[in-house]
Design a protein around this motif. Sequence first.
Motif, PDB file in Angstrom:
ATOM      1  N   GLU A 180       0.829  -1.203   0.000  1.00 42.81           N
ATOM      2  CA  GLU A 180       0.000   0.000   0.000  1.00 42.81           C
ATOM      3  C   GLU A 180       0.867   1.258   0.000  1.00 42.81           C
ATOM      4  O   GLU A 180       0.565   2.233  -0.702  1.00 42.81           O
ATOM      5  N   VAL A 181       1.944   1.245   0.754  1.00 42.70           N
ATOM      6  CA  VAL A 181       2.853   2.391   0.791  1.00 42.70           C
ATOM      7  C   VAL A 181       3.485   2.601  -0.578  1.00 42.70           C
ATOM      8  O   VAL A 181       3.581   3.735  -1.067  1.00 42.70           O
ATOM      9  N   LYS A 182       3.866   1.512  -1.236  1.00 42.29           N
ATOM     10  CA  LYS A 182       4.459   1.607  -2.574  1.00 42.29           C
ATOM     11  C   LYS A 182       3.466   2.204  -3.562  1.00 42.29           C
ATOM     12  O   LYS A 182       3.825   3.037  -4.389  1.00 42.29           O
ATOM     13  N   SER A 183       2.205   1.799  -3.489  1.00 48.29           N
ATOM     14  CA  SER A 183       1.179   2.341  -4.383  1.00 48.29           C
ATOM     15  C   SER A 183       0.940   3.817  -4.114  1.00 48.29           C
ATOM     16  O   SER A 183       0.752   4.597  -5.043  1.00 48.29           O
ATOM     17  N   ILE A 184       0.940   4.202  -2.838  1.00 48.55           N
ATOM     18  CA  ILE A 184       0.749   5.613  -2.498  1.00 48.55           C
ATOM     19  C   ILE A 184       1.919   6.448  -3.010  1.00 48.55           C
ATOM     20  O   ILE A 184       1.726   7.560  -3.492  1.00 48.55           O
ATOM     21  N   ARG A 185       3.123   5.914  -2.941  1.00 47.11           N
ATOM     22  CA  ARG A 185       4.279   6.636  -3.487  1.00 47.11           C
ATOM     23  C   ARG A 185       4.125   6.867  -4.990  1.00 47.11           C
ATOM     24  O   ARG A 185       4.665   7.819  -5.538  1.00 47.11           O
ATOM     25  N   ILE A 240      -6.892   2.267  -2.668  1.00 50.52           N
ATOM     26  CA  ILE A 240      -5.453   2.236  -2.959  1.00 50.52           C
ATOM     27  C   ILE A 240      -5.246   1.120  -3.971  1.00 50.52           C
ATOM     28  O   ILE A 240      -5.517  -0.053  -3.690  1.00 50.52           O
ATOM     29  N   ALA A 241      -4.772   1.472  -5.158  1.00 53.64           N
ATOM     30  CA  ALA A 241      -4.599   0.505  -6.241  1.00 53.64           C
ATOM     31  C   ALA A 241      -3.567  -0.549  -5.860  1.00 53.64           C
ATOM     32  O   ALA A 241      -2.662  -0.296  -5.054  1.00 53.64           O
ATOM     33  N   GLU A 242      -3.718  -1.720  -6.441  1.00 52.57           N
ATOM     34  CA  GLU A 242      -2.757  -2.798  -6.172  1.00 52.57           C
ATOM     35  C   GLU A 242      -1.407  -2.444  -6.772  1.00 52.57           C
ATOM     36  O   GLU A 242      -1.323  -1.815  -7.831  1.00 52.57           O
ATOM     37  N   TYR A 243      -0.353  -2.894  -6.110  1.00 51.41           N
ATOM     38  CA  TYR A 243       1.003  -2.662  -6.584  1.00 51.41           C
ATOM     39  C   TYR A 243       1.386  -3.843  -7.469  1.00 51.41           C
ATOM     40  O   TYR A 243       1.401  -4.986  -7.003  1.00 51.41           O
ATOM     41  N   ASN A 254      -0.073  -8.915  -2.307  1.00 54.55           N
ATOM     42  CA  ASN A 254      -0.786  -7.662  -2.529  1.00 54.55           C
ATOM     43  C   ASN A 254      -1.888  -7.468  -1.501  1.00 54.55           C
ATOM     44  O   ASN A 254      -2.258  -8.374  -0.775  1.00 54.55           O
ATOM     45  N   HIS A 255      -2.479  -6.294  -1.471  1.00 56.76           N
ATOM     46  CA  HIS A 255      -3.485  -5.907  -0.495  1.00 56.76           C
ATOM     47  C   HIS A 255      -4.863  -5.799  -1.150  1.00 56.76           C
ATOM     48  O   HIS A 255      -4.978  -5.772  -2.366  1.00 56.76           O
ATOM     49  N   ASP A 256      -5.902  -5.721  -0.316  1.00 53.27           N
ATOM     50  CA  ASP A 256      -7.252  -5.456  -0.811  1.00 53.27           C
ATOM     51  C   ASP A 256      -7.373  -3.960  -1.082  1.00 53.27           C
ATOM     52  O   ASP A 256      -6.954  -3.142  -0.265  1.00 53.27           O
ATOM     53  N   ARG A 257      -7.989  -3.606  -2.190  1.00 50.83           N
ATOM     54  CA  ARG A 257      -8.090  -2.200  -2.583  1.00 50.83           C
ATOM     55  C   ARG A 257      -8.949  -1.385  -1.625  1.00 50.83           C
ATOM     56  O   ARG A 257      -8.601  -0.279  -1.249  1.00 50.83           O
ATOM     57  N   GLN A 258     -10.097  -1.898  -1.224  1.00 46.38           N
ATOM     58  CA  GLN A 258     -11.077  -1.131  -0.469  1.00 46.38           C
ATOM     59  C   GLN A 258     -11.138  -1.488   1.014  1.00 46.38           C
ATOM     60  O   GLN A 258     -12.126  -1.198   1.669  1.00 46.38           O
ATOM     61  N   ARG A 259     -10.127  -2.114   1.554  1.00 45.79           N
ATOM     62  CA  ARG A 259     -10.210  -2.550   2.942  1.00 45.79           C
ATOM     63  C   ARG A 259     -10.257  -1.366   3.907  1.00 45.79           C
ATOM     64  O   ARG A 259      -9.837  -0.258   3.579  1.00 45.79           O
TER      65      ARG A 259
END
Length: 135
Positions: free
Chosen positions: A48-53, A78-81, A88-93
């Motif tokens: 998530e941090v990578k996607s935000i960057r 937060i879009a998937e990296y 990877n993380h869930d987009r809408q969690r």
Amino acid sequence: MAKNKQDKKSKGEKNDPNSRTVCRNRKARHEYEILDEFECGIQLQGSEVKSIRNNKITIEEAYARIRDGELFLVGADIAEYPQATVMNHDRQRTRKLLLRKREILQCEEALTKQGLTLIPLAVYFDRGYVKVSIA
């Protein structure tokens, strides 16, 4: 003798990549009356941090809720990296926001008495940490 313009930097100017605004909720300032602002941290996974960057976050449909004395951000996308294939993380969690206890109590009191809403105004980096400004 003349000085280079590069040597003459103002104190307010920052070129630090670890301190920059990633996303703003511009509609919130028009649709809502901002009474109080809080700066809070957010509990994230590594991808998530990578996607935000990479500026892959939207907070237009997001809002904050208080549950069991804790503050949560709901609806932030937060879009998937792409490089984090399996991990990877869930987009809408739902993500936990980190705020002092007295500030959470102050928000909770205003929400119950006056019927207000908590909305995110901006997501930014401050000294390498992801911060969310809520109002």
